[in-house]
Scaffold this active site. Sequence first.
Site, PDB file in Angstrom:
ATOM      1  N   HIS A   1       7.006  18.281 -40.620  1.00  0.00           N
ATOM      2  CA  HIS A   1       5.945  17.300 -40.885  1.00  0.00           C
ATOM      3  C   HIS A   1       6.463  15.864 -40.875  1.00  0.00           C
ATOM      4  CE1 HIS A   1       3.892  20.854 -42.511  1.00  0.00           C
ATOM      5  NE2 HIS A   1       4.928  21.023 -43.314  1.00  0.00           N
TER       6      HIS A   1
ATOM      7  N   THR B   1      -0.426  -0.592  16.543  1.00  0.00           N
ATOM      8  CA  THR B   1       0.480   0.561  16.430  1.00  0.00           C
ATOM      9  C   THR B   1       1.445   0.658  17.607  1.00  0.00           C
ATOM     10  OG1 THR B   1      -1.313   1.889  17.381  1.00  0.00           O
ATOM     11  CG2 THR B   1      -1.061   1.937  14.988  1.00  0.00           C
TER      12      THR B   1
ATOM     13  N   TYR C   1       2.847   8.108   9.644  1.00  0.00           N
ATOM     14  CA  TYR C   1       2.292   6.917   9.014  1.00  0.00           C
ATOM     15  C   TYR C   1       2.571   6.937   7.519  1.00  0.00           C
ATOM     16  CZ  TYR C   1       0.072   6.249  13.480  1.00  0.00           C
ATOM     17  OH  TYR C   1      -0.138   6.059  14.816  1.00  0.00           O
TER      18      TYR C   1
ATOM     19  N   LYS D   1       0.811  -1.222   0.000  1.00  0.00           N
ATOM     20  CA  LYS D   1       0.000   0.000   0.000  1.00  0.00           C
ATOM     21  C   LYS D   1       0.844   1.271   0.000  1.00  0.00           C
ATOM     22  CE  LYS D   1      -2.318   1.181   3.725  1.00  0.00           C
ATOM     23  NZ  LYS D   1      -3.386   1.330   4.745  1.00  0.00           N
TER      24      LYS D   1
ATOM     25  N   ASN E   1      -8.691  11.216  16.580  1.00  0.00           N
ATOM     26  CA  ASN E   1      -7.244  11.068  16.617  1.00  0.00           C
ATOM     27  C   ASN E   1      -6.729  10.789  15.204  1.00  0.00           C
ATOM     28  OD1 ASN E   1      -4.549  10.296  17.342  1.00  0.00           O
ATOM     29  ND2 ASN E   1      -5.228   8.156  17.346  1.00  0.00           N
TER      30      ASN E   1
ATOM     31  N   ASN F   1      19.170   5.615 -38.231  1.00  0.00           N
ATOM     32  CA  ASN F   1      20.324   5.680 -37.342  1.00  0.00           C
ATOM     33  C   ASN F   1      20.681   4.348 -36.683  1.00  0.00           C
ATOM     34  OD1 ASN F   1      17.852   5.893 -35.926  1.00  0.00           O
ATOM     35  ND2 ASN F   1      18.884   6.697 -34.120  1.00  0.00           N
ATOM     36  N   TYR F   2      19.934   3.302 -36.932  1.00  0.00           N
ATOM     37  CA  TYR F   2      20.115   2.050 -36.185  1.00  0.00           C
ATOM     38  C   TYR F   2      20.171   0.873 -37.150  1.00  0.00           C
ATOM     39  CZ  TYR F   2      19.137  -1.502 -32.564  1.00  0.00           C
ATOM     40  OH  TYR F   2      19.191  -2.575 -31.716  1.00  0.00           O
TER      41      TYR F   2
END
Length: 438
Positions: free
Chosen positions: A343, A63, A84, A7, A149, A366-367
């Site tokens: 474009h 706790t 927390y 979580k 609390n 390029n590859y």
Amino acid sequence: MYSSLPKVLHKIAGQSMLSRVINTAQSLTPQNIIVVYGHGAELVQAQIKQEVIWAEQKEQLGTGHALKMALPHLSQEGKTLVLYGDVPLIGTQTLQTLLTLSQDGIALLTDTLANPTGLGRIIRANDQILGIVEEKDATEEQKKIQEINTGIMVIPNQHIDAWLGQLQNNNAQKEFYLTDIIALATKNNVPVYGLSVHHSDEATGVNNKQQLAMLERSYQKQQALYLLEKGVTLLDANRFDLRGTLTHGQDVTIDVNVVFEGENSLGNNISIGANCVLKNVTIADNVIIEPFSHLENCIIKQHSKVGPFARLRTGTELSENTHIGNFVEVKNSQIGQNSKVNHLSYIGDTSIGQSTNIGAGTITCNYDGVNKFKTKIGDHVFVGSGTMLVAPVTVENGATIGAGSVITKICLSDKLTLARSPQVTIDSWLRPQKATKE
């Protein structure tokens, strides 16, 4: 959370809840920060990069038991601030006030809610906090109390060991409640001070995706209001996301659904169109970013225009007065002053000089499947539409390339280069016909 992710690793504005809480704690310059962890330990420890002390809670016994796991790392002097990992929006200023308020006793952060169902109620007498009762243990009269609390408190270290040792689990949950130390403090004549939180979202915890989304919107609204206060024009403050930092000059206008990630810097007189994403971007004065553009790890200098539907990737740098247009992708390339790629083009691992025009449909190849290669294009070059530049290749200053060319060799300065297959017409050709059914 209906998730395999622990979580506290779920994110608010691009940062995990736990990481946010740790950053807030660090802003108070504490002696140390102790993270008590249980489930998903490996994932949590792998993702949290801040310097903390880890304390394992093997059994989830409440706790009070969690704080007990941190005892070996606590000094006998000073104070301990309890936070927390699933309460991500608690603010530095609120905590500083709480620490100051604690003085020689406990300081407790409270909130007042119209519907406090499920939360621990604050028990007072003549404005003195005497204790906290959990919902499942509360009487019908106590359930009418609206002050609750938040769980965030400051405790004097000299009492923590003794008080934790006296906690009992004779309650509905069979847990050791940290909140029970309030009654122990009162019994020992240790004062308990209460501070009411300024905004409820600051002390709201997350237990499901709905609450996560609610706090995300709350956080983003705070960010938007701050930017509005500082002079940024947001066309709709409810449709804005900042998942990092943003510095800015004057006369900055941001349209709807724009997302900022990482560290971003905007100059003066900037316009950013709707539905853009900017991540780690530096933009100088008088720049227009048209809608639906995606910019990441790039630099844009004065009087340039980008988009719509443009993508600037890592390592891109645009000089003054450059234009990057519709459906253009640029990666790891430098584009010189007054040059245009307007474009349907891909420019990768390329340097382009000044006042050069790249025609529609141009691709820098390029590859080769293993390695990346550079393309060098000089000043005052004109590249015709539909051109393929097969790297490594150089186009010299003033060169012109005819449309539809596949360039594999150097293009000489001030010359026209063409690389096309001859056009052929087949007189005897017949258009294929569909077979008829018999």
